[in-house]
Each structure stands twice: as C-alpha cells, then as structure tokens.
Design an enzyme around this catalytic site. Structure first.
Site, short mmCIF file in Angstrom:
data_model
loop_
_atom_site.label_atom_id
_atom_site.label_comp_id
_atom_site.label_asym_id
_atom_site.label_seq_id
_atom_site.Cartn_x
_atom_site.Cartn_y
_atom_site.Cartn_z
CG HIS A 1 -6.79 0.33 -1.68
ND1 HIS A 1 -6.95 -0.39 -0.52
CD2 HIS A 1 -7.80 -0.07 -2.49
CE1 HIS A 1 -8.00 -1.18 -0.62
NE2 HIS A 1 -8.54 -1.00 -1.80
CB CYS B 1 -0.97 -0.01 1.18
SG CYS B 1 -0.18 0.04 2.82
CG HIS C 1 -4.53 -0.11 3.87
ND1 HIS C 1 -3.75 -0.90 3.06
CD2 HIS C 1 -5.56 0.33 3.09
CE1 HIS C 1 -4.28 -0.94 1.83
NE2 HIS C 1 -5.36 -0.20 1.83
#
Length: 328
Positions: free
Chosen positions: A301, A241, A289
């Site tokens: 993402h 990420c 994240h």
C-alpha cells in the site's frame, strides 16, 4: 510502471510503521521514549485525517466531472430542443401566413366557388388537410417548447450543482492543505531515527505474483515499492493509496473507481479468511485507506507522506472495513 530492481533486497520484516519505529526509539532513562511515541502517534493521527480529506477532495472532483458531463449533455439537449422549437414555430407561422393570404377556405366558401361535386370534395379535403396540419404543427410546437423548458431547467440545475461542487473542492483543498501542514510540522518534530524508520521501504525482495488479472494488478503494485506517497498523486513515481490500486488494475485492463470510497464497492465482498493476492482491502470506518493483498497475510500500500509504498501485515495497517475481490 516503475521498477526498482536495485532495491529488490530484503530490508526488514513485514512490520507496521509503529513496530518499525519502536525498534529505533531510544530506551535511555527519562521521558525520551514516551515523548517520541506520542509524537509518532500524533503524526499518524494527523496523517490519517489528511488521507481522509484527500479522498473527500478526490470524490468531489469525480462528482464534478460527472456533473460537468451532465451539464454538457443538458446543453446539447437544450440546443436540440430550441432548434426543434424554432423549426415548429416557423411551420406554424407559414400556415398562419397561408391562412391570412386567402388560401384557406371555409366549408361555405368551398361550396360557393366549387364547379362540381368533385371539385367541392377536393376543396373540402384540402381544408381538412390544412386544419390537420395546423393542429399538428401547433402540438409539435407546444411539445418542442415544453422540451426546451425542461432542458433549460436541467442545464440550470447541472450548472448550479457544478458550481457547488467547485466551491466544495476549494474548501476541501484548503482543509487538506491545513491538515498536511500540521502533519508535516509533526513529522519534522520526529527524531532523525524515527523519520529514517518511516522512510524504510521494507521488503523489496522479488515476489512472484500469481497468474491472471489479479496477479497482474499485484505485479504492478509490487513494482512501485519504494515510490513516494503524495496526496492526490497519480504516478508514475508518486501515489496516494487509491491511485496505486486504480493504476494496478488499469495495468491489468480493469477499470475501477479513483477513490477508496468507490473501490470499497468494486467487485464482490470476501471475508478476511478468504483473502488472496490482488484483493482490495479498505480500512477504517470512513473507508479512507486502501491496500492490495499480496497473500493472506501481507498487503502492499501507499501509506502516507513520509512513508514510501511498501508491504505491511494486513491487520497492522488499520481496522478493516471491507475486502473486495475484483477478479476471480
């Protein structure tokens, strides 16, 4: 930068992974659907833990690089300090040698051997100069030795810190691998239809990014749709990420941190209602994240292993911790 023009087609709505999977879960009588849903929930939990461990490991690696830099500087300072100390010690030794060879006089000897008042004054001046030189050289030697001692301590501390970080990285690597193995085992237990739903890259249609720095970063991130997620990967076809977000802004000539923790402090904070293209959205209380806003509703993402880089609804990805704007 990797483009996938052949995949730029609409392949579904901007739904969460759970919602996509729900559409393919069996609805036949019995326990099939609850069992599949439980398996997916368990997989998501294991994957989230793995993602956090990945970010922890990356942070330790960043910290190690910084400590190694400190150690290198400390070694340089130590070498310089030792060289200065040796130089000052040589100067003191030279003055001592001159003193013992008889070249240095007392006030009485200067008076006894002087031929005239001027000669006496000249000899006294020489005596004072030698005394001052000796005192100054001794002080410089003391300062140089003190600096060398301080540099030694700094180098030793940096070396010790680096050793601890190396051990921490090894432990985090082991923890991450264990967590990944559990997540992969859980992933393999999912039904074929569920795994196919997870693999779906979602919307791959062309999206016009706005002009400017944030738009350029978003353009890069969108062009990676469909790429694989791999913990710790840095591209060009595999990402985690935070590496995707970092690479996107690097493409826009902006340097940001490697981890989601660092990215949670970049730029300035904006509210959920202010979100616009290119904003960084950090999720979960542990900030493990990160995604990039496509607009006020969607984000792109790198989610987790088994799920490609894709677009999802901003609020479906997880609980938002902070939203940061890198460029206005």
């Amino acid at each position: 930068m990797v483009s996938h023009p052949s995949r730029r087609v609409v392949r579904g709505a901007f739904a969460t992974t759970a919602a996509v999977v729900a559409a393919v879960l069996p609805t036949t009588p019995g326990n099939a659907q609850p069992s599949a849903a439980d398996a997916l929930t368990k997989y998501n939990e294991l994957s989230q833990k793995a993602a956090q461990l990945n970010q922890d490991k990356l942070k330790a690696q960043v910290d190690l690089a910084a400590k190694q830099g400190e150690l290198d500087r400390a070694k340089g300072d130590l070498a310089t300090a030792r060289k200065a100390a040796e130089s000052q010690r040589d100067q003191v030794d030279l003055l001592t040698e001159v003193t013992y060879s008889g070249a240095r006089f007392s006030q009485l000897s200067a008076l006894l051997v002087s031929d005239s008042q001027q000669d006496f004054l000249n000899r006294m001046s020489a005596i004072n100069i030698l005394a001052a030189d000796n005192a100054e050289a001794l002080q410089r030697l003391t300062d140089a030795v003190t600096a060398a001692d301080a540099a030694t301590r700094t180098a030793d501390e940096a070396r010790e810190a680096s050793g601890k970080l190396l051990a921490e990285i090894d432990q985090k690597s082991a923890d991450l691998q264990k967590q990944l193995n559990e997540a992969r085992t859980q992933y393999n237990s999912l039904s074929a239809s569920t795994r196919n739903a997870l693999k779906n890259a979602g919307d791959l249609s062309p999206i016009q990014a706005p002009p400017g720095t944030a738009g350029k970063a978003l353009q890069f991130a969108l062009e990676q749709r469909g790429d694989r997620y791999v913990h710790g990967a840095n591209g060009p076809d595999e990402w985690d990420c935070s590496s995707l977000v970092q690479a996107a802004y690097r493409y826009a000539n902006v340097s940001i941190g490697r981890t989601s923790y660092a990215q949670a402090k970049e730029g300035r904070a904006v509210s959920r209602g202010e979100v616009k293209a290119g904003d960084i959205i950090v999720y979960y209380s542990g900030q493990s994240h990160v995604a990039m806003a496509v607009d006020g509703v969607r984000a792109v993402h790198a989610s987790t292993e088994g799920v490609p880089v894709k677009i999802a609804d901003i609020d479906s990805i997880g609980p938002i911790s902070v939203i940061r704007r890198i460029s206005d």
